[in-house]
Design a protein around this motif. Sequence first.
Motif, PDB file in Angstrom:
ATOM      1  N   LEU A   7     -85.024  65.283 -58.585  1.00 44.21           N
ATOM      2  CA  LEU A   7     -86.172  65.240 -59.491  1.00 44.21           C
ATOM      3  C   LEU A   7     -85.930  66.264 -60.599  1.00 44.21           C
ATOM      4  CD1 LEU A   7     -88.980  64.166 -60.287  1.00 44.21           C
ATOM      5  CD2 LEU A   7     -89.973  66.002 -58.909  1.00 44.21           C
ATOM      6  N   ILE A   8     -85.868  65.763 -61.840  1.00 47.43           N
ATOM      7  CA  ILE A   8     -85.569  66.653 -62.966  1.00 47.43           C
ATOM      8  C   ILE A   8     -86.726  66.697 -63.961  1.00 47.43           C
ATOM      9  CG2 ILE A   8     -83.079  66.311 -62.733  1.00 47.43           C
ATOM     10  CD1 ILE A   8     -83.284  64.422 -65.197  1.00 47.43           C
ATOM     11  N   GLY A   9     -87.852  66.057 -63.619  1.00 46.94           N
ATOM     12  CA  GLY A   9     -89.033  66.072 -64.495  1.00 46.94           C
ATOM     13  C   GLY A   9     -90.162  66.834 -63.836  1.00 46.94           C
ATOM     14  N   ALA A  43     -76.296  61.663 -62.518  1.00 43.26           N
ATOM     15  CA  ALA A  43     -76.451  60.550 -63.465  1.00 43.26           C
ATOM     16  C   ALA A  43     -77.940  60.279 -63.646  1.00 43.26           C
ATOM     17  CB  ALA A  43     -75.729  59.313 -62.944  1.00 43.26           C
ATOM     18  N   VAL A  44     -78.429  60.527 -64.855  1.00 42.31           N
ATOM     19  CA  VAL A  44     -79.881  60.438 -65.097  1.00 42.31           C
ATOM     20  C   VAL A  44     -80.260  58.993 -65.432  1.00 42.31           C
ATOM     21  CG1 VAL A  44     -81.793  61.252 -66.521  1.00 42.31           C
ATOM     22  CG2 VAL A  44     -79.988  62.844 -65.821  1.00 42.31           C
ATOM     23  N   SER A  45     -80.897  58.340 -64.479  1.00 45.53           N
ATOM     24  CA  SER A  45     -81.156  56.895 -64.568  1.00 45.53           C
ATOM     25  C   SER A  45     -82.591  56.568 -64.971  1.00 45.53           C
ATOM     26  CB  SER A  45     -80.813  56.237 -63.229  1.00 45.53           C
ATOM     27  OG  SER A  45     -81.388  56.953 -62.145  1.00 45.53           O
ATOM     28  N   LYS A  46     -83.331  57.574 -65.437  1.00 49.51           N
ATOM     29  CA  LYS A  46     -84.732  57.342 -65.828  1.00 49.51           C
ATOM     30  C   LYS A  46     -84.824  56.204 -66.849  1.00 49.51           C
ATOM     31  CE  LYS A  46     -84.622  60.846 -69.468  1.00 49.51           C
ATOM     32  NZ  LYS A  46     -84.806  62.291 -69.740  1.00 49.51           N
ATOM     33  N   THR A  47     -85.854  55.423 -66.733  1.00 49.79           N
ATOM     34  CA  THR A  47     -86.157  54.227 -67.558  1.00 49.79           C
ATOM     35  C   THR A  47     -85.239  53.029 -67.266  1.00 49.79           C
ATOM     36  OG1 THR A  47     -84.818  54.475 -69.580  1.00 49.79           O
ATOM     37  CG2 THR A  47     -86.895  55.741 -69.463  1.00 49.79           C
ATOM     38  N   GLY A  49     -76.922  71.482 -68.955  1.00 52.94           N
ATOM     39  CA  GLY A  49     -76.024  70.588 -69.676  1.00 52.94           C
ATOM     40  C   GLY A  49     -76.482  69.152 -69.536  1.00 52.94           C
ATOM     41  N   MET A  50     -76.595  68.467 -70.690  1.00 60.33           N
ATOM     42  CA  MET A  50     -76.965  67.058 -70.751  1.00 60.33           C
ATOM     43  C   MET A  50     -75.869  66.330 -71.550  1.00 60.33           C
ATOM     44  SD  MET A  50     -81.094  67.767 -71.057  1.00 60.33           S
ATOM     45  CE  MET A  50     -81.351  66.850 -72.521  1.00 60.33           C
ATOM     46  N   SER A  51     -76.166  65.093 -71.990  1.00 63.25           N
ATOM     47  CA  SER A  51     -75.106  64.298 -72.630  1.00 63.25           C
ATOM     48  C   SER A  51     -74.400  65.038 -73.766  1.00 63.25           C
ATOM     49  CB  SER A  51     -75.689  62.983 -73.171  1.00 63.25           C
ATOM     50  OG  SER A  51     -76.006  62.126 -72.105  1.00 63.25           O
ATOM     51  N   ALA A  52     -75.164  65.783 -74.568  1.00 61.86           N
ATOM     52  CA  ALA A  52     -74.584  66.384 -75.772  1.00 61.86           C
ATOM     53  C   ALA A  52     -73.832  67.681 -75.501  1.00 61.86           C
ATOM     54  CB  ALA A  52     -75.697  66.639 -76.800  1.00 61.86           C
ATOM     55  N   VAL A  55     -74.562  68.983 -63.756  1.00 59.78           N
ATOM     56  CA  VAL A  55     -74.799  68.567 -65.140  1.00 59.78           C
ATOM     57  C   VAL A  55     -75.587  67.267 -65.105  1.00 59.78           C
ATOM     58  CG1 VAL A  55     -72.877  69.783 -66.242  1.00 59.78           C
ATOM     59  CG2 VAL A  55     -72.478  67.516 -65.274  1.00 59.78           C
ATOM     60  N   ARG A  56     -76.626  67.187 -65.923  1.00 58.27           N
ATOM     61  CA  ARG A  56     -77.550  66.045 -65.899  1.00 58.27           C
ATOM     62  C   ARG A  56     -77.268  65.158 -67.103  1.00 58.27           C
ATOM     63  NH1 ARG A  56     -80.642  70.728 -66.139  1.00 58.27           N
ATOM     64  NH2 ARG A  56     -81.353  69.949 -68.138  1.00 58.27           N
ATOM     65  N   VAL A  57     -76.582  64.059 -66.884  1.00 59.72           N
ATOM     66  CA  VAL A  57     -76.125  63.231 -68.000  1.00 59.72           C
ATOM     67  C   VAL A  57     -76.735  61.830 -67.908  1.00 59.72           C
ATOM     68  CG1 VAL A  57     -74.109  62.276 -69.164  1.00 59.72           C
ATOM     69  CG2 VAL A  57     -73.977  64.553 -68.106  1.00 59.72           C
ATOM     70  N   GLY A  58     -77.496  61.466 -68.943  1.00 60.93           N
ATOM     71  CA  GLY A  58     -78.150  60.158 -68.966  1.00 60.93           C
ATOM     72  C   GLY A  58     -77.539  59.221 -69.979  1.00 60.93           C
ATOM     73  N   SER A  59     -77.872  59.410 -71.271  1.00 55.68           N
ATOM     74  CA  SER A  59     -77.495  58.425 -72.286  1.00 55.68           C
ATOM     75  C   SER A  59     -75.983  58.272 -72.446  1.00 55.68           C
ATOM     76  CB  SER A  59     -78.164  58.749 -73.620  1.00 55.68           C
ATOM     77  OG  SER A  59     -78.030  60.116 -73.920  1.00 55.68           O
ATOM     78  N   ALA A  60     -75.195  59.296 -72.191  1.00 50.65           N
ATOM     79  CA  ALA A  60     -73.741  59.153 -72.308  1.00 50.65           C
ATOM     80  C   ALA A  60     -73.192  58.192 -71.251  1.00 50.65           C
ATOM     81  CB  ALA A  60     -73.047  60.514 -72.187  1.00 50.65           C
ATOM     82  N   LEU A  84     -81.193  77.606 -60.374  1.00 55.45           N
ATOM     83  CA  LEU A  84     -82.018  77.556 -61.577  1.00 55.45           C
ATOM     84  C   LEU A  84     -81.611  76.371 -62.436  1.00 55.45           C
ATOM     85  CD1 LEU A  84     -81.934  81.331 -62.684  1.00 55.45           C
ATOM     86  CD2 LEU A  84     -83.758  80.161 -61.392  1.00 55.45           C
ATOM     87  N   MET A  85     -82.595  75.844 -63.142  1.00 56.49           N
ATOM     88  CA  MET A  85     -82.359  74.721 -64.053  1.00 56.49           C
ATOM     89  C   MET A  85     -82.973  75.066 -65.398  1.00 56.49           C
ATOM     90  SD  MET A  85     -84.460  72.119 -65.401  1.00 56.49           S
ATOM     91  CE  MET A  85     -84.658  70.346 -65.440  1.00 56.49           C
ATOM     92  N   CYS A  86     -82.355  74.607 -66.489  1.00 59.83           N
ATOM     93  CA  CYS A  86     -82.992  74.818 -67.797  1.00 59.83           C
ATOM     94  C   CYS A  86     -82.733  73.652 -68.747  1.00 59.83           C
ATOM     95  CB  CYS A  86     -82.520  76.121 -68.457  1.00 59.83           C
ATOM     96  SG  CYS A  86     -80.869  76.054 -69.192  1.00 59.83           S
ATOM     97  N   ILE A  87     -83.634  73.529 -69.709  1.00 57.22           N
ATOM     98  CA  ILE A  87     -83.473  72.608 -70.841  1.00 57.22           C
ATOM     99  C   ILE A  87     -83.620  73.476 -72.093  1.00 57.22           C
ATOM    100  CG2 ILE A  87     -84.313  70.505 -71.960  1.00 57.22           C
ATOM    101  CD1 ILE A  87     -85.919  69.930 -69.366  1.00 57.22           C
ATOM    102  N   PRO A  88     -82.517  73.808 -72.751  1.00 61.08           N
ATOM    103  CA  PRO A  88     -82.614  74.704 -73.916  1.00 61.08           C
ATOM    104  C   PRO A  88     -83.416  74.062 -75.051  1.00 61.08           C
ATOM    105  CG  PRO A  88     -80.328  74.474 -73.192  1.00 61.08           C
ATOM    106  CD  PRO A  88     -81.135  73.433 -72.472  1.00 61.08           C
TER     107      PRO A  88
HETATM  108  C1  LIG Z   1     -83.468  62.790 -69.710  1.00 59.88           C
HETATM  109  C2  LIG Z   1     -83.015  64.092 -69.180  1.00 59.88           C
HETATM  110  C3  LIG Z   1     -81.643  64.409 -69.124  1.00 59.88           C
HETATM  111  C4  LIG Z   1     -80.547  63.510 -69.640  1.00 59.88           C
HETATM  112  O1  LIG Z   1     -80.553  63.528 -71.034  1.00 59.88           O
HETATM  113  P1  LIG Z   1     -79.372  62.816 -71.873  1.00 59.88           P
HETATM  114  O2  LIG Z   1     -79.413  63.499 -73.186  1.00 59.88           O
HETATM  115  O3  LIG Z   1     -79.736  61.381 -71.937  1.00 59.88           O
HETATM  116  O4  LIG Z   1     -78.113  63.046 -71.143  1.00 59.88           O
HETATM  117  C5  LIG Z   1     -81.292  65.632 -68.564  1.00 59.88           C
HETATM  118  N1  LIG Z   1     -82.213  66.495 -68.106  1.00 59.88           N
HETATM  119  C6  LIG Z   1     -83.537  66.222 -68.151  1.00 59.88           C
HETATM  120  C7  LIG Z   1     -84.488  67.205 -67.615  1.00 59.88           C
HETATM  121  C8  LIG Z   1     -83.972  65.017 -68.700  1.00 59.88           C
HETATM  122  O5  LIG Z   1     -85.286  64.752 -68.725  1.00 59.88           O
END
Ligand SMILES: *Cc1c(COP(=O)(O)O)cnc(C)c1O
Length: 234
Positions: free
Chosen positions: A95-97, A48-52, A208-211, A224-229, A176-180
């Motif tokens: 840590l995902i940043g 659960a991505v709780s940033k901000t 995988g993120m919210s979308a 799976v890293r899900v924040g805004s959802a 491994l981690m990725c942000i496409p």
């Molecule tokens: C913010 C963030 C997410 C979550 O993104 P959402 O679209 O809000 O789910 C996942 N991964 C990384 C690396 C992020 O910075």
Amino acid sequence: MQDHSINAKGLTVTDQQATVQRYHEVQANIAMAAHDADREPADICLVAVSKTFDAPDILPLLEAGHRVFGENRVQESQKKWPDLKARFPDVELHLIGPLQSNKSREALALFDVIETLDRESVIRAIAKDWPALEKKPRLLVQFNTGAEPQKAGVLPQELPDILALAAELGLTISGLMCIPPVDQPPSPHFAVLARLAKTHGLTHLSMGMSADYAEAIQLGADYVRVGSAIFGHR
Ligand SMILES: *Cc1c(COP(=O)(O)O)cnc(C)c1O
């Protein structure tokens, strides 16, 4: 009329109830995606991505029993997580940043999983502090599947050397981690990451993120890293 208390971010008590409700919906979607892919829902970990978001917004999820959270800034996390971890000692913080070499000691002290090892200097900084650590975080390498020049992450041609360096310095890389790229369908990138993890014998796949977490689960994600959802708009 109910009396709504308002927290630092201007969220009301009902917003926080909505957070818990969205969380349960995301967990149900994860279970469905797992089922569709012939996988066990329990094998997929929702980060659960709780940033901000501040402690009052995070607490309802902790009270609902959730324990795995993701943050993208070391400094922000140092402000809110030590207190929350004292209250909920079994929290697993990811840590995902981006990680700076000069912040690696702080990151190692606070995080249980560091998903964003992305260059030699960071790997060397972590390796220096590693032997003295009581609790050793799990380490993932961030991979730049789209080979986007402006983006963090190890480029395809660099991955074997980065993994070899980590091994040589005594670090165990477990995934491994990725942000496409935002402007492309994510699934081909998830497939590349899954194939590379398999090639290199790495267990964890953070994608995988919210979308797009359902697609990521289809292709083998176990984080799976899900924040805004869950938390709503940032
Ligand atoms: C913010 C963030 C997410 C979550 O993104 P959402 O679209 O809000 O789910 C996942 N991964 C990384 C690396 C992020 O910075």
